[in-house]
Design a protein around this motif. Structure first.
Motif, short mmCIF file in Angstrom:
data_model
loop_
_atom_site.label_atom_id
_atom_site.label_comp_id
_atom_site.label_asym_id
_atom_site.label_seq_id
_atom_site.Cartn_x
_atom_site.Cartn_y
_atom_site.Cartn_z
N ASP A 45 0.79 -1.23 0.00
CA ASP A 45 0.00 0.00 0.00
C ASP A 45 0.82 1.28 0.00
N LYS A 47 1.23 4.90 -0.35
CA LYS A 47 0.27 6.01 -0.36
C LYS A 47 1.03 7.32 -0.52
N PRO A 48 0.44 8.27 -1.22
CA PRO A 48 1.13 9.55 -1.40
C PRO A 48 1.17 10.35 -0.10
N ARG A 50 1.31 14.07 1.17
CA ARG A 50 1.02 15.40 0.64
C ARG A 50 1.37 16.48 1.67
N TYR A 60 6.16 9.03 -1.47
CA TYR A 60 5.23 7.94 -1.20
C TYR A 60 5.75 7.14 -0.02
N GLU A 61 4.83 6.66 0.81
CA GLU A 61 5.19 5.84 1.96
C GLU A 61 4.49 4.50 1.81
N ALA A 62 5.27 3.43 1.87
CA ALA A 62 4.74 2.08 1.78
C ALA A 62 5.02 1.35 3.09
N LYS A 63 4.13 0.49 3.49
CA LYS A 63 4.27 -0.25 4.74
C LYS A 63 5.28 -1.38 4.55
N SER A 136 3.30 12.75 8.26
CA SER A 136 2.95 11.37 8.58
C SER A 136 3.74 10.90 9.78
#
Length: 180
Positions: A45, A47-48, A50, A60-63, A136
């Motif tokens: 996942d 996700k951008p 912003r 982008y950050e991915a788990k 984030s």
């Protein structure tokens, strides 16, 4: 590259499991040589992130889920259809899950393990005042960050941030009327 299948119709994968992936290599059936493995990190996942002020995408950050090692590269197998025509079938790459922070599943993405970087730096404050916003909070935290937690801010090298800069997180306190 992504995980496309798990053996025996398993839904979740963890350390010690074998899985199958597509998009890892174009070299057919390349066997892993003893002592030389191709390692990958597994993510989910993306996700951008912003900027809360400008709404621009900062990245982008991915788990992060864990690591996998390539056992056999992707390949092609020639065959023949029932109509006598020659066909080619894709044989997915085989990977072993070597470590897992969380369970993995079909659809999770793989990225090559980056080379190890040894950087030395001295923690220090920026040269002048710095104002930024948290974009984030990494991990399972909902909206609050505490000591030693990793956060993403809307500032970077273009704003004068360097390796080793240490920043304080401050929040405006509530206004209280003195009624005494």
């Amino acid at each position: 590259p992504r995980i496309v299948a798990a053996p025996e119709n398993r839904v979740l994968l963890t350390r010690g499991d074998r899985a199958y992936a597509r998009g890892l290599s174009s070299t057919p059936l390349k066997q892993r040589v003893a002592g030389r493995s191709e390692d990958f990190r597994v993510f989910r996942d993306a996700k951008p992130l912003r900027d809360p002020t400008t709404n621009a995408v900062l990245g982008y950050e991915a788990k992060y889920l864990g690591k996998a090692a390539l056992v056999r590269s992707e390949g092609m197998q020639a065959g023949e259809s029932s109509f006598g025509r020659s066909t080619e079938a894709v044989i997915p790459a085989t990977i072993d899950i070597t470590s897992a922070k969380e369970e993995m599943r079909v659809g999770d993405r793989l990225l090559p393990e980056p080379p190890r970087q040894f950087q030395s730096y001295v923690p220090h404050a920026p040269g002048g005042p710095m104002t930024g916003t948290i974009v984030s909070v990494y991990g399972d935290a909902v909206s609050f960050a505490g000591q030693n937690q990793v956060v993403v801010i809307n500032k970077g090298t273009a704003d004068g941030i360097e390796n080793g800069h240490v920043l304080a997180i401050l929040k405006t306190g509530a206004r209280v009327d003195d009624r005494s």
